[in-house]
Scaffold this motif. Structure first.
Motif, mmCIF file in Angstrom:
data_model
loop_
_atom_site.group_PDB
_atom_site.id
_atom_site.type_symbol
_atom_site.label_atom_id
_atom_site.label_comp_id
_atom_site.label_asym_id
_atom_site.label_seq_id
_atom_site.Cartn_x
_atom_site.Cartn_y
_atom_site.Cartn_z
ATOM 1 N N ILE A 167 -10.062 101.889 -16.071
ATOM 2 C CA ILE A 167 -11.022 100.919 -16.621
ATOM 3 C C ILE A 167 -11.767 100.221 -15.490
ATOM 4 C CG2 ILE A 167 -11.208 98.717 -17.856
ATOM 5 C CD1 ILE A 167 -8.852 99.708 -19.618
ATOM 6 N N ALA A 168 -11.030 99.715 -14.502
ATOM 7 C CA ALA A 168 -11.667 98.999 -13.392
ATOM 8 C C ALA A 168 -12.613 99.908 -12.622
ATOM 9 C CB ALA A 168 -10.602 98.416 -12.467
ATOM 10 N N ARG A 195 -12.486 94.792 -11.804
ATOM 11 C CA ARG A 195 -11.369 94.307 -11.002
ATOM 12 C C ARG A 195 -10.067 94.541 -11.749
ATOM 13 N NH1 ARG A 195 -11.659 88.175 -9.051
ATOM 14 N NH2 ARG A 195 -13.725 88.963 -8.453
ATOM 15 N N LEU A 196 -9.018 94.885 -11.020
ATOM 16 C CA LEU A 196 -7.704 95.139 -11.604
ATOM 17 C C LEU A 196 -6.684 94.173 -11.029
ATOM 18 C CD1 LEU A 196 -5.516 96.856 -13.094
ATOM 19 C CD2 LEU A 196 -5.493 98.350 -11.076
ATOM 20 N N PHE A 225 -15.252 104.707 -22.057
ATOM 21 C CA PHE A 225 -15.625 104.740 -20.646
ATOM 22 C C PHE A 225 -17.137 104.782 -20.444
ATOM 23 C CE2 PHE A 225 -11.176 106.098 -20.308
ATOM 24 C CZ PHE A 225 -10.753 105.196 -19.359
ATOM 25 N N GLY A 226 -17.868 105.351 -21.393
ATOM 26 C CA GLY A 226 -19.325 105.310 -21.308
ATOM 27 C C GLY A 226 -19.854 103.891 -21.431
ATOM 28 N N VAL A 227 -19.231 103.109 -22.309
ATOM 29 C CA VAL A 227 -19.606 101.698 -22.453
ATOM 30 C C VAL A 227 -19.348 100.947 -21.154
ATOM 31 C CG1 VAL A 227 -19.080 99.543 -23.666
ATOM 32 C CG2 VAL A 227 -19.202 101.691 -24.939
ATOM 33 N N VAL A 264 -16.020 92.783 -15.386
ATOM 34 C CA VAL A 264 -14.861 93.215 -16.171
ATOM 35 C C VAL A 264 -13.597 93.032 -15.333
ATOM 36 C CG1 VAL A 264 -13.730 95.126 -17.361
ATOM 37 C CG2 VAL A 264 -16.232 94.883 -17.483
ATOM 38 N N LEU A 265 -12.663 92.273 -15.880
ATOM 39 C CA LEU A 265 -11.332 92.136 -15.292
ATOM 40 C C LEU A 265 -10.349 92.829 -16.213
ATOM 41 C CD1 LEU A 265 -9.255 90.797 -13.323
ATOM 42 C CD2 LEU A 265 -9.234 88.850 -14.912
ATOM 43 N N THR A 266 -9.498 93.688 -15.668
ATOM 44 C CA THR A 266 -8.440 94.281 -16.466
ATOM 45 C C THR A 266 -7.097 93.902 -15.864
ATOM 46 O OG1 THR A 266 -7.649 96.333 -17.481
ATOM 47 C CG2 THR A 266 -8.525 96.507 -15.247
#
Length: 223
Positions: free
Chosen positions: A183-184, A193-194, A154-156, A164-166
């Motif tokens: 994550i999103a 985005r989720l 989560f730090g990354v 970022v798309l999950t």
């Protein structure tokens, strides 16, 4: 055009993506016994900047790629995955699977422990089992060892400069929707985005290849 590097999950090979048509796709293998070693394999698969699309363990490797070489990752898609550090229960499960595989129980581990978590719908077992047999017990044991080297990502994600798309299935028994929502939400500036695919399980490229290809191509075209 920027290449799209496809990173499979544990016990999966390039056939995982055979129904997902993406432009300029490059397939990466993950056979090293550490997450960092796998990330280095991905970075060596293509020159220059790229988009990374990873599933499950492949997405976990993707987080490490972003940590090691953020300037090379133009966008990241994390499918059916978990950005948290391993739990004691997970570590114990991986040790058990490794010990049983080392004792000749590879087929039983795949059928009894892993296959039941892969799909929400029937009819796909043989394809997964075929991939698992091609990957084989030695690489499986390396992948189990790599799982144990995971760290919280989560730090990354919080410091990521890429989009970022999950993507997840609502019926994923291994990585539920809540994992992907975290994550999103961890990605700053609205760049996370989720997308949730109703009724689907863990191996979305097999259960929902056309839907997944459509949303990935749409996302890539925005980039």
């Amino acid at each position: 055009m920027t290449a799209t590097v496809l990173v499979p999950g544990m016990l999966c090979d390039a056939d995982l993506w055979s129904g997902v048509e993406l432009p300029d796709a490059v397939h990466a293998e993950i056979t090293a016994p550490t997450i960092t070693g796998m990330a280095e394999q991905v970075l060596a698969a293509v020159d220059g900047p790229f988009t990374l699309v990873g599933l499950s363990l492949g997405a976990i490797v993707g987080f490490e790629v972003v940590r090691l070489a953020p300037e090379r990752v133009t966008a990241l898609c994390a499918i059916s995955t978990n950005a948290a550090a391993p739990t004691p229960e997970q570590r114990a499960g991986w040790r058990s699977m490794d010990e049983r595989t080392a004792s000749g129980g590879f087929e039983a581990v795949v059928r009894d422990d892993i296959l039941p978590t892969m799909f929400a719908e029937p009819g796909h077992d043989d394809r997964f089992l075929g991939m698992a047999r091609r990957v084989g017990p030695d690489t499986f044991r390396a992948q189990l060892a790599a799982q144990a080297t995971r760290t919280d990502a989560f730090g990354v994600l919080a410091s990521a400069s890429c989009r970022v798309l999950t993507v997840c299935g609502s019926g994923d028994a291994l990585c539920p929707v809540g994992f992907h929502r975290r994550i999103a939400e961890a990605v700053p500036d609205g760049r996370g985005r989720l997308r949730i695919l109703p009724g689907a399980g863990h191996l979305l490229p097999i259960e929902r290849p056309r839907v997944l290809a459509g949303l990935l191509n749409e996302w890539l075209n925005e980039h």
